[in-house]
Design a protein around this motif. Structure first.
Motif, PDB file in Angstrom:
ATOM      1  N   ARG A 276       0.912  -1.359   0.071  1.00 57.44           N
ATOM      2  CA  ARG A 276       0.059  -0.209  -0.077  1.00 57.44           C
ATOM      3  C   ARG A 276       0.888   1.243  -0.026  1.00 57.44           C
ATOM      4  O   ARG A 276       0.577   2.206  -0.609  1.00 57.44           O
ATOM      5  CB  ARG A 276      -0.886  -0.043   1.279  1.00 57.44           C
ATOM      6  CG  ARG A 276      -2.017   0.918   0.997  1.00 57.44           C
ATOM      7  CD  ARG A 276      -3.402   0.604   1.786  1.00 57.44           C
ATOM      8  NE  ARG A 276      -3.088   1.005   3.127  1.00 57.44           N
ATOM      9  CZ  ARG A 276      -3.489   0.098   4.179  1.00 57.44           C
ATOM     10  NH1 ARG A 276      -3.511  -1.235   3.787  1.00 57.44           N
ATOM     11  NH2 ARG A 276      -2.981   0.271   5.301  1.00 57.44           N
ATOM     12  N   THR A 277       1.971   1.292   0.606  1.00 54.13           N
ATOM     13  CA  THR A 277       2.766   2.391   0.849  1.00 54.13           C
ATOM     14  C   THR A 277       3.414   2.374  -0.750  1.00 54.13           C
ATOM     15  O   THR A 277       3.758   3.769  -0.966  1.00 54.13           O
ATOM     16  CB  THR A 277       4.120   2.102   1.788  1.00 54.13           C
ATOM     17  OG1 THR A 277       3.393   1.827   2.946  1.00 54.13           O
ATOM     18  CG2 THR A 277       5.000   3.161   1.815  1.00 54.13           C
ATOM     19  N   ASP A 278       3.706   1.439  -1.365  1.00 50.37           N
ATOM     20  CA  ASP A 278       4.088   1.523  -2.911  1.00 50.37           C
ATOM     21  C   ASP A 278       3.160   1.819  -3.797  1.00 50.37           C
ATOM     22  O   ASP A 278       3.346   1.983  -4.922  1.00 50.37           O
ATOM     23  CB  ASP A 278       4.789   0.461  -3.302  1.00 50.37           C
ATOM     24  CG  ASP A 278       6.130   0.084  -2.308  1.00 50.37           C
ATOM     25  OD1 ASP A 278       6.528   1.062  -1.557  1.00 50.37           O
ATOM     26  OD2 ASP A 278       6.496  -0.972  -2.478  1.00 50.37           O
ATOM     27  N   GLY A 279       1.867   1.980  -3.315  1.00 47.11           N
ATOM     28  CA  GLY A 279       0.784   2.715  -4.221  1.00 47.11           C
ATOM     29  C   GLY A 279      -0.188   1.582  -4.523  1.00 47.11           C
ATOM     30  O   GLY A 279      -1.086   2.162  -5.237  1.00 47.11           O
ATOM     31  N   LEU A 280      -0.037   0.585  -4.115  1.00 48.79           N
ATOM     32  CA  LEU A 280      -1.409  -0.653  -4.238  1.00 48.79           C
ATOM     33  C   LEU A 280      -2.476  -0.705  -3.622  1.00 48.79           C
ATOM     34  O   LEU A 280      -2.128  -0.564  -2.198  1.00 48.79           O
ATOM     35  CB  LEU A 280      -0.491  -2.084  -4.279  1.00 48.79           C
ATOM     36  CG  LEU A 280      -1.640  -3.074  -4.860  1.00 48.79           C
ATOM     37  CD1 LEU A 280      -1.854  -3.070  -6.368  1.00 48.79           C
ATOM     38  CD2 LEU A 280      -0.599  -4.706  -4.643  1.00 48.79           C
ATOM     39  N   ALA A 281      -3.515  -0.707  -4.046  1.00 48.20           N
ATOM     40  CA  ALA A 281      -4.688  -0.446  -3.301  1.00 48.20           C
ATOM     41  C   ALA A 281      -5.012  -1.946  -2.557  1.00 48.20           C
ATOM     42  O   ALA A 281      -5.690  -2.772  -3.265  1.00 48.20           O
ATOM     43  CB  ALA A 281      -5.805   0.365  -4.141  1.00 48.20           C
ATOM     44  N   VAL A 282      -4.976  -1.983  -1.489  1.00 42.12           N
ATOM     45  CA  VAL A 282      -4.864  -3.374  -0.776  1.00 42.12           C
ATOM     46  C   VAL A 282      -4.873  -2.857   0.768  1.00 42.12           C
ATOM     47  O   VAL A 282      -4.387  -2.218   1.194  1.00 42.12           O
ATOM     48  CB  VAL A 282      -4.332  -4.457  -1.132  1.00 42.12           C
ATOM     49  CG1 VAL A 282      -2.665  -3.999  -1.309  1.00 42.12           C
ATOM     50  CG2 VAL A 282      -4.481  -5.832  -0.344  1.00 42.12           C
ATOM     51  N   ALA A 283      -5.896  -3.729   1.457  1.00 42.63           N
ATOM     52  CA  ALA A 283      -5.727  -3.681   2.976  1.00 42.63           C
ATOM     53  C   ALA A 283      -6.367  -5.102   3.653  1.00 42.63           C
ATOM     54  O   ALA A 283      -7.065  -5.834   3.155  1.00 42.63           O
ATOM     55  CB  ALA A 283      -6.689  -2.597   3.565  1.00 42.63           C
ATOM     56  N   PHE A 284      -5.911  -5.363   4.767  1.00 43.21           N
ATOM     57  CA  PHE A 284      -6.263  -6.679   5.300  1.00 43.21           C
ATOM     58  C   PHE A 284      -7.034  -6.540   6.611  1.00 43.21           C
ATOM     59  O   PHE A 284      -7.487  -5.358   7.053  1.00 43.21           O
ATOM     60  CB  PHE A 284      -4.822  -7.280   5.720  1.00 43.21           C
ATOM     61  CG  PHE A 284      -4.291  -6.321   7.114  1.00 43.21           C
ATOM     62  CD1 PHE A 284      -4.907  -6.709   8.335  1.00 43.21           C
ATOM     63  CD2 PHE A 284      -3.225  -5.977   7.080  1.00 43.21           C
ATOM     64  CE1 PHE A 284      -4.261  -6.017   9.316  1.00 43.21           C
ATOM     65  CE2 PHE A 284      -2.587  -5.075   8.031  1.00 43.21           C
ATOM     66  CZ  PHE A 284      -3.076  -5.038   9.362  1.00 43.21           C
ATOM     67  N   THR A 285      -7.911  -7.648   6.668  1.00 42.00           N
ATOM     68  CA  THR A 285      -8.713  -7.842   7.666  1.00 42.00           C
ATOM     69  C   THR A 285      -8.730  -9.332   8.077  1.00 42.00           C
ATOM     70  O   THR A 285      -8.328 -10.097   7.238  1.00 42.00           O
ATOM     71  CB  THR A 285     -10.280  -7.290   7.569  1.00 42.00           C
ATOM     72  OG1 THR A 285     -10.925  -7.413   8.763  1.00 42.00           O
ATOM     73  CG2 THR A 285     -11.067  -8.189   6.616  1.00 42.00           C
ATOM     74  N   ILE A 286      -8.941  -9.664   9.312  1.00 44.16           N
ATOM     75  CA  ILE A 286      -8.703 -11.096   9.680  1.00 44.16           C
ATOM     76  C   ILE A 286      -9.886 -11.476  10.582  1.00 44.16           C
ATOM     77  O   ILE A 286     -10.128 -10.713  11.803  1.00 44.16           O
ATOM     78  CB  ILE A 286      -7.341 -11.260  10.623  1.00 44.16           C
ATOM     79  CG1 ILE A 286      -6.233 -10.600   9.706  1.00 44.16           C
ATOM     80  CG2 ILE A 286      -7.299 -12.554  10.976  1.00 44.16           C
ATOM     81  CD1 ILE A 286      -4.874 -10.700  10.457  1.00 44.16           C
TER      82      ILE A 286
END
Ligand code: DP6
Length: 331
Positions: A276-286
């Motif tokens: 995400r820091t590198d610009g890819l739109a992704v996030a986690f949940t568990i």
């Protein structure tokens, strides 16, 4: 009784704002409101038939007789439907999951949503979506979010509302086509979890952090709702990671302590943050297990899958878009 047999399909859901802990265990009234999206690629299909020739309920899950505890929970739910319909006929329940074997993704949400919709129809009850959701909640809390479609908010009704069954159910806040998000699930362990959600809810209050988590949930829920309605991925990413970590902080500090993560769980979480820091739109949940749900816009999902599969300890990935609500299907 007119109709006696019905089949329903339901999808599990992934919570973006988590349900953890009940203020009333018997009614499954949650400590806080939660918000989820249904997962189109995963489904449970359940056929319920009321049969006067049976003298005991029969419950088959994935072509095998249900275990004693699953059977007991299903029968308790059938009893709720029988009480509503004023009948006492025994039933045959046949339920199948399309989840690929060995992914550790068995879901009580889709199971109780499909069971509720099929059993009510078979019993000749004509209930609204709200009423079906409210009833599904009694079988499994998260099941109330699998009854309506798309992005669903389950209102706790506020602890101030008292132990009111009526107002706590799931409602759609956005349809599946509102925002084409994907859940790329990084399966890091396929085995059944040691402590299930039902036991986890019961000990949530033993963590000193549960009260703080519950008190701070309305603010996160509002941010999450606004991010979904505005299709604002950066805002969504921040709030869902924060909420999942708040739940896991409670789990880890409960008595007994629940530590669901494996080394690969943390490896995926850290990689997601770096991407995400590198610009890819992704996030986690568990959820209550070690697998990591990587939420991303449809455009990023192929790259997210490729990257996740390269992480040591990830057994496989499974990708789903946003699903509809539970519905009857021809049998
Ligand atoms: C971590 O709905 O499975 O997935 O009501 O006992 O069936 P029961 O619990 P369940 O709990 C779900 C917990 C969670 C978070 C969530 O889905 O909100």
């Amino acid at each position: 009784m007119q109709t006696q047999k019905a089949t329903a399909i339901a999808h599990p859901n992934i919570a973006l704002i988590k349900y953890w802990g009940n203020r009333d265990e018997a009614l499954r009234l949650p400590a806080n409101s939660s918000l989820s999206m249904n997962l189109a690629a995963l489904a449970t299909t359940t056929t319920v038939e009321f049969r006067s020739d049976l003298n005991a309920d029969s419950v088959t899950i994935d072509d095998a007789e249900a275990t004693a505890s699953a059977r007991e929970r299903v029968i308790a739910h059938l009893d709720r439907v029988r009480a509503l319909a004023s009948i006492n006929t025994k039933t045959s329940v046949i339920s199948r999951n399309n989840f690929p074997a060995g992914t550790g993704l068995a879901s009580s949400a889709s199971a109780f949503a499909a069971l509720t919709v099929a059993a009510c129809a078979a019993a000749g009850l004509q209930l609204s979506t709200d009423a079906l959701s409210r009833l599904a909640r009694r079988g499994s809390g998260s099941a109330c979010r699998s009854v309506p479609g798309g992005y669903v908010l389950w209102d706790a009704c506020g602890a101030d509302a008292g132990d009111e069954d009526d107002c706590s159910f799931g409602r759609t806040i956005a349809s599946p086509d509102h925002w084409d998000l994907r859940d790329v699930i990084a399966v890091v362990e396929s085995a059944h979890k040691a402590t299930g959600s039902t036991e986890g809810h019961m000990i949530a209050g033993t963590s000193p952090f549960q009260a703080a988590r519950v008190a701070s949930t309305p603010e996160r829920l509002e941010r999450c709702r606004a991010a979904i309605l505005a299709r604002d991925f950066p805002a969504l990413a921040d709030v869902i990671e924060q909420d999942a970590l708040a739940m896991h902080a409670v789990m880890m500090t409960s008595v007994p302590s629940l530590l669901y993560w494996r080394p690969a769980t943390l490896a995926v979480m850290q990689a997601v943050r770096a991407w995400r820091t590198d610009g890819l739109a992704v996030a986690f949940t568990i959820d209550a297990g070690p697998n990591v749900h990587c939420i991303c816009p449809a455009e990023s999902s192929a790259q997210v899958e490729r990257l996740i599969r390269a992480i040591h300890g990830v057994e496989r990935t499974l990708t789903s878009g946003v699903g509809q609500g539970s519905r009857l299907i021809p049998w």
